[in-house]
Design a protein around this motif. Structure first.
Motif, PDB file in Angstrom:
ATOM      1  N   PRO A 106     -11.458   4.471   1.175  1.00 12.90           N
ATOM      2  CA  PRO A 106     -11.322   4.248  -0.274  1.00 12.90           C
ATOM      3  C   PRO A 106      -9.881   3.934  -0.672  1.00 12.90           C
ATOM      4  CG  PRO A 106     -12.411   6.364   0.187  1.00 12.90           C
ATOM      5  CD  PRO A 106     -11.937   5.831   1.491  1.00 12.90           C
ATOM      6  N   ALA A 107      -9.748   3.184  -1.748  1.00  9.03           N
ATOM      7  CA  ALA A 107      -8.423   2.870  -2.297  1.00  9.03           C
ATOM      8  C   ALA A 107      -8.601   2.424  -3.747  1.00  9.03           C
ATOM      9  CB  ALA A 107      -7.738   1.759  -1.493  1.00  9.03           C
ATOM     10  N   THR A 108      -7.533   2.492  -4.489  1.00 11.12           N
ATOM     11  CA  THR A 108      -7.520   1.973  -5.858  1.00 11.12           C
ATOM     12  C   THR A 108      -6.460   0.874  -5.918  1.00 11.12           C
ATOM     13  OG1 THR A 108      -8.159   4.108  -6.777  1.00 11.12           O
ATOM     14  CG2 THR A 108      -7.081   2.565  -8.280  1.00 11.12           C
ATOM     15  N   GLU A 127       0.840  -1.197   0.000  1.00 11.65           N
ATOM     16  CA  GLU A 127       0.000   0.000   0.000  1.00 11.65           C
ATOM     17  C   GLU A 127       0.877   1.250   0.000  1.00 11.65           C
ATOM     18  OE1 GLU A 127      -2.773   0.124   3.212  1.00 11.65           O
ATOM     19  OE2 GLU A 127      -3.370   2.199   2.819  1.00 11.65           O
ATOM     20  N   TRP A 168     -13.977  -0.258  -4.411  1.00 13.71           N
ATOM     21  CA  TRP A 168     -12.601   0.043  -4.811  1.00 13.71           C
ATOM     22  C   TRP A 168     -12.396  -0.231  -6.299  1.00 13.71           C
ATOM     23  CZ3 TRP A 168      -8.671  -2.227  -0.678  1.00 13.71           C
ATOM     24  CH2 TRP A 168      -8.912  -1.595   0.546  1.00 13.71           C
TER      25      TRP A 168
END
Ligand SMILES: [Zn+2]
Ligand SMILES: [Zn+2]
Length: 416
Positions: free
Chosen positions: A56-58, A20, A79
């Motif tokens: 949130p994350a991609t 991450e 996501w």
């Protein structure tokens, strides 16, 4: 606050990769969400505990090996996920093969894509050389920092020039290199795919009967190696319905051999087991399409021919019942990682071939860079810090490396 990097899984393991990167403004990028190699097929709840799924994350998947994307269905539905276009197709194919489905959309890049702007990150994918097709290194620019993730790579496959191009003209001013180290501490043979091709040609020429070869249908470098060897030795290369499916779905628009009129040396064998596999997926139309094509073949037709034939242990019974069992004239080749071979298992192709008097061989080369090539690559990139991932021998790497920043799984590291 500054850019932070967390290796959720992979500082002490090969497979199950998950990294991450968090920008100063809180934007989050996840590199890979892989399935640990030792997880049971039906196991779930495998996301690393340190990965926060409430913000949130991609997610970017470096390539189509399950130890890098296999937890896709466990990720929050909100996501966005990204992968190379052909890697995404491979991910769908692999999931469907076992009766599953990837419901979420996968956004894709191609090897010629412009850099992608995602939140505060600018991402440049570099197609690289690996045993999986459509594998990428990912360069991430964020807030004046540059992070390069190597994904899985090598410099002795059919796309070695891609890795060499990176070594001779590396991206500049890399702050952090996240690099795989699968082959550290091993003396695995890393001959090139081209050398492997020579050995298959030699073996084909000195074998009176068939060459039965166990290799991964998704290792398309190896499929190309075998196709070229077959053509040079005046033989047909025979793949099963699954092998053909991979080529038809991944190979279109590439130079890969694809079943059809352009590659008359390529044949597709339909077995009862192969039919069941595709019937279960509701793909009777695919079976019919192959069965009625000019490139379909059968066990009966192969008896008495001299071909190079794809063979997995699960196909042995069909082969024997169809009159295509091993004989003293045949050769059996194990062309996978040796960790997958149990010569003591009486049900294995190796044991059955040995019992039938066929000659048995191991012809393989690693999908990962040799220790020497890892050192060469790291030296060329010359990062301010190298963060080890995807390896188990990083504490005694045995090669010269730039400044190493050893993290533990889940440790949040603020890039200085
Ligand atoms: Zn991997
Ligand atoms: Zn891989």
């Amino acid at each position: 606050m500054t850019l932070t990097i967390t290796v959720h899984r992979g500082t002490q393991a090969i497979g199950g990769s998950c990294i991450e990167i968090v920008a100063q403004n809180g934007d989050r990028l996840i590199l890979d969400a892989g399935r640990p190699l030792d997880a049971a097929r039906d196991a779930s709840g495998l996301l690393p505990e340190t990965l926060d799924v409430h913000r949130p994350a991609t997610v970017l998947f470096s390539h189509g090996h399950m130890d890098h994307w296999g937890l896709i269905n466990e990720l929050p539905a909100s996501w966005p996920v990204w992968a190379g276009a052909k890697a995404a197709e491979l991910m769908r194919l692999s999931t469907e093969l076992f009766g599953g489905r990837i419901e979420r959309p996968i956004r894709t890049w191609s090897s010629r894509s412009e850099p992608l702007a995602i939140g505060g990150f600018m991402i440049t994918p570099f197609l690289t050389d690996h045993s999986a097709p459509d594998a990428y290194m990912l360069l991430i620019d964020c807030e004046g920092r540059r992070v390069l993730y190597s994904g899985d790579f090598r410099a002795h496959g059919r796309k070695a020039r891609l890795t060499e191009a990176m070594i001779s003209a590396p991206p500049r001013d890399i702050d952090v290199l996240l690099m795989e180290g699968t082959n550290l501490g091993t003396a695995k043979p890393v001959i090139t795919e081209a050398e492997l091709e020579e050995r298959f040609v030699e073996l084909a020429r000195e074998t009176d009967g068939h060459l039965f070869v166990q290799w991964s249908a998704q290792n398309l470098d190896r499929t190309v190696t075998l196709f070229r060897a077959a053509r040079r030795a005046g033989r047909k290369l025979v793949v099963d319905l699954y092998g053909a499916d991979v080529l038809l779905r991944i190979g279109q628009g590439t130079r890969l051999p694809v079943p059809g009129p352009d590659f008359p040396e390529l044949r597709v064998l339909i077995t009862p087991g192969g039919k069941r596999l595709y019937d279960r997926q509701g793909r009777a139309d695919y079976i019919t399409r192959i069965a009625t094509s000019a490139f379909a073949t059968s066990r009966a037709r192969l008896v008495g021919e001299k071909a190079i034939i794809m063979l997995r242990d699960s196909m042995l019974r069909d082969f024997e019942q169809g009159g295509l069992g091993f004989s003293t004239r045949d050769a059996y080749v194990f062309s996978n990682w040796s960790g997958y071979l149990d010569v003591g298992d009486p049900q294995s192709g190796w044991a059955r071939a040995t019992a039938a008097g066929a000659s048995c061989h191991r012809l393989h080369t690693s999908g990962h860079a040799s220790p020497g090539d890892l050192a060469r690559f790291a030296a060329a990139i010359a990062p301010k810090a190298l963060v080890p991932v995807h390896g188990i021998s990083w504490d005694e790497p045995g090669i010269a490396l730039p400044q190493v920043r050893r993290l533990s799984d889940g440790e949040v590291w603020a890039v200085p």
